[in-house]
Design a protein around this motif. Structure first.
Motif, short mmCIF file in Angstrom:
data_model
loop_
_atom_site.label_atom_id
_atom_site.label_comp_id
_atom_site.label_asym_id
_atom_site.label_seq_id
_atom_site.Cartn_x
_atom_site.Cartn_y
_atom_site.Cartn_z
N GLY A 1 39.85 38.34 34.28
CA GLY A 1 41.20 37.58 34.21
C GLY A 1 42.36 38.63 34.16
N ILE A 2 42.07 39.78 34.56
CA ILE A 2 43.42 40.65 34.61
C ILE A 2 43.99 40.36 36.19
N LYS A 3 45.31 40.12 36.08
CA LYS A 3 46.05 40.02 37.30
C LYS A 3 46.76 41.38 37.65
N PRO A 4 45.90 42.02 38.72
CA PRO A 4 46.58 43.24 39.56
C PRO A 4 48.04 42.87 40.09
N LYS A 5 48.74 43.85 39.86
CA LYS A 5 50.25 44.01 40.27
C LYS A 5 50.38 44.28 41.51
N ASN A 6 49.42 45.33 42.09
CA ASN A 6 49.61 45.83 43.60
C ASN A 6 48.49 46.05 44.10
N GLN A 7 48.36 46.61 45.26
CA GLN A 7 46.95 46.93 46.14
C GLN A 7 46.19 47.72 45.37
N GLU A 8 46.67 48.75 44.96
CA GLU A 8 46.07 49.85 44.10
C GLU A 8 45.35 49.32 42.92
N GLN A 9 46.11 48.63 42.27
CA GLN A 9 45.43 48.08 40.86
C GLN A 9 44.40 47.11 41.27
N LEU A 10 44.60 46.41 42.45
CA LEU A 10 43.30 45.37 42.92
C LEU A 10 42.19 46.06 43.33
N LYS A 11 42.16 47.34 43.91
CA LYS A 11 40.99 48.25 44.34
C LYS A 11 40.43 48.48 42.82
N LEU A 12 41.07 48.84 41.95
CA LEU A 12 40.59 49.33 40.64
C LEU A 12 40.00 48.29 39.82
N TRP A 13 40.75 46.95 39.79
CA TRP A 13 40.19 45.90 39.40
C TRP A 13 38.93 45.38 39.83
N GLU A 14 38.64 45.63 41.30
CA GLU A 14 37.54 45.21 42.01
C GLU A 14 36.34 46.17 41.51
N TYR A 15 36.72 47.45 41.33
CA TYR A 15 35.71 48.46 40.84
C TYR A 15 35.21 48.27 39.33
N MET A 16 36.04 47.72 38.70
CA MET A 16 35.76 47.32 37.16
C MET A 16 34.92 46.15 37.13
N THR A 17 35.23 44.96 37.70
CA THR A 17 34.35 44.10 37.65
C THR A 17 32.87 44.19 38.31
N LYS A 18 32.95 45.20 39.51
CA LYS A 18 31.65 45.60 40.20
C LYS A 18 30.95 46.45 39.01
N SER A 19 31.35 47.12 38.32
CA SER A 19 30.91 48.11 37.38
C SER A 19 30.08 47.19 36.38
N LEU A 20 30.90 46.09 35.94
CA LEU A 20 30.49 45.51 34.83
C LEU A 20 29.25 44.34 35.00
N LEU A 21 29.47 43.97 36.45
CA LEU A 21 27.99 43.22 37.00
C LEU A 21 26.91 44.02 37.04
N GLU A 22 27.32 45.25 37.27
CA GLU A 22 26.01 46.45 37.51
C GLU A 22 25.37 46.54 35.94
N VAL A 23 26.49 46.67 35.06
CA VAL A 23 26.10 46.72 33.55
C VAL A 23 25.20 45.84 33.13
N ARG A 24 25.50 44.51 33.50
CA ARG A 24 24.76 43.37 33.41
C ARG A 24 23.19 43.40 33.89
N ASP A 25 23.29 43.78 35.16
CA ASP A 25 21.74 43.99 35.71
C ASP A 25 21.03 45.14 35.03
N ILE A 26 21.65 46.28 34.58
CA ILE A 26 20.97 47.38 33.78
C ILE A 26 20.43 46.73 32.43
N LEU A 27 21.45 45.92 31.86
CA LEU A 27 20.95 45.30 30.52
C LEU A 27 19.43 44.62 30.58
N LYS A 28 19.48 43.71 31.77
CA LYS A 28 18.28 43.03 31.95
C LYS A 28 17.15 43.77 32.33
N ASP A 29 17.37 44.94 32.94
CA ASP A 29 16.05 45.81 33.14
C ASP A 29 15.74 46.58 32.05
#
Length: 282
Positions: free
Chosen positions: A122-150
């Motif tokens: 739900g974080i709203k990135p303010k610029n293109q740089e923050q958008l890239k960081l936000w995408e990496y954060m959400t991707k990392s958390l999705l990977e953590v979810r997969d790790i938890l299942k494994d």
């Protein structure tokens, strides 16, 4: 008649071999001790290797989770202070919940992980740089979810009761045959047999600890988690049950932190409704 039970098949096999024993015992001489030792050693070696690989897989996954959670926190610093504090708070809630549950129930901490993911998404990135960081954060958390299942899947992959029964049956057979087929008149033979059987007992105890994931748990679970809390700017958290069961050596973690938080509960696990957190100076 259809036989669905492995135990029924095992019992029938026992009767067949027992019957054969009466017919061929006078024809073929079988070195029972050699056969029992070979089968027991093979079974034990295979089980130890299998359990060690399982432990290594769980350990690697948990350390990968730590790295990704730390990345999420470090990236949150690139947003405003409110975002960093909220991410830190939700990371803390997730880790504390994960520690309150046993490894067998680690999947129950997924609720707190979902709360963290919902906030980050739900974080709203303010610029293109923050958008890239936000995408990496959400991707990392999705990977953590997969790790938890494994991790949850691997933790539940324990040795079955019939495997333990077969191993212990072989072990007691070896003990009986060692004393039955060998002349232990000399002190040297008595000492040698005692050392041999003690080593076998030691390896079985190691196998049990590997299977229950208690083998050197302070080094591969608790010390890395204490370091992770520190890297997240948080005081390390430890469930009181860990201290009561003496699974954590307080003196050995003094080099990592000067104080810890201890979660105390009155009700039986897994009821944490009355949990209180106290600070313990080391």
């Amino acid at each position: 008649m259809v036989i669905n039970s492995n135990y029924s098949k095992l019992f029938i096999a026992f009767l067949i071999f027992l019957g054969l024993g009466f017919f061929i015992s006078n024809i073929i001489e079988i070195k029972l001790l050699s056969v029992a030792m070979f089968v027991f050693g093979l079974f034990l070696a295979f089980a130890l290797d299998n359990r060690k690989k399982r432990l290594e897989a769980i350990k690697d996954k948990l350390r990968l989770q730590d790295a990704k959670l730390l990345n999420v926190y470090e990236l949150s610093k690139q947003f405003d202070e409110k975002v960093r504090l909220e991410v830190q708070k939700r990371l803390e809630n997730y880790l504390i919940t994960q520690l309150d549950y046993t490894l067998e129930d680690i999947n129950n901490s997924g609720v707190k992980l979902s709360e963290l993911f919902d906030y980050v998404s739900g974080i709203k990135p303010k610029n293109q740089e923050q958008l890239k960081l936000w995408e990496y954060m959400t991707k990392s958390l999705l990977e953590v979810r997969d790790i938890l299942k494994d991790v949850s899947h691997n933790v539940k992959d324990k040795m079955a009761s019939h495997e333990w029964s077969a191993l212990l049956l072989l072990f007691f057979s070896v003990i009986f045959l060692v004393y039955q087929e060998n002349n232990l008149a000399s002190i040297y033979s008595k000492v040698f047999v005692s050392v041999l059987l003690s080593c076998f007992t030691f390896f079985i105890l190691i196998l049990r600890q590997l299977d229950t994931l208690n083998w050197q748990e302070q080094q591969w679970i608790w010390e890395p988690l204490i370091s992770l809390f520190k890297e997240l700017g948080l005081r390390p958290y430890i469930p009181e049950a860990l201290l009561i069961q003496k699974r954590l050596n307080i003196n050995s973690i003094k080099k990592l932190t000067s104080s810890i938080r201890v979660g105390r509960t009155k009700y039986p696990y897994p009821d944490f409704s009355d949990k209180k957190i106290e600070v313990l100076e080391l």
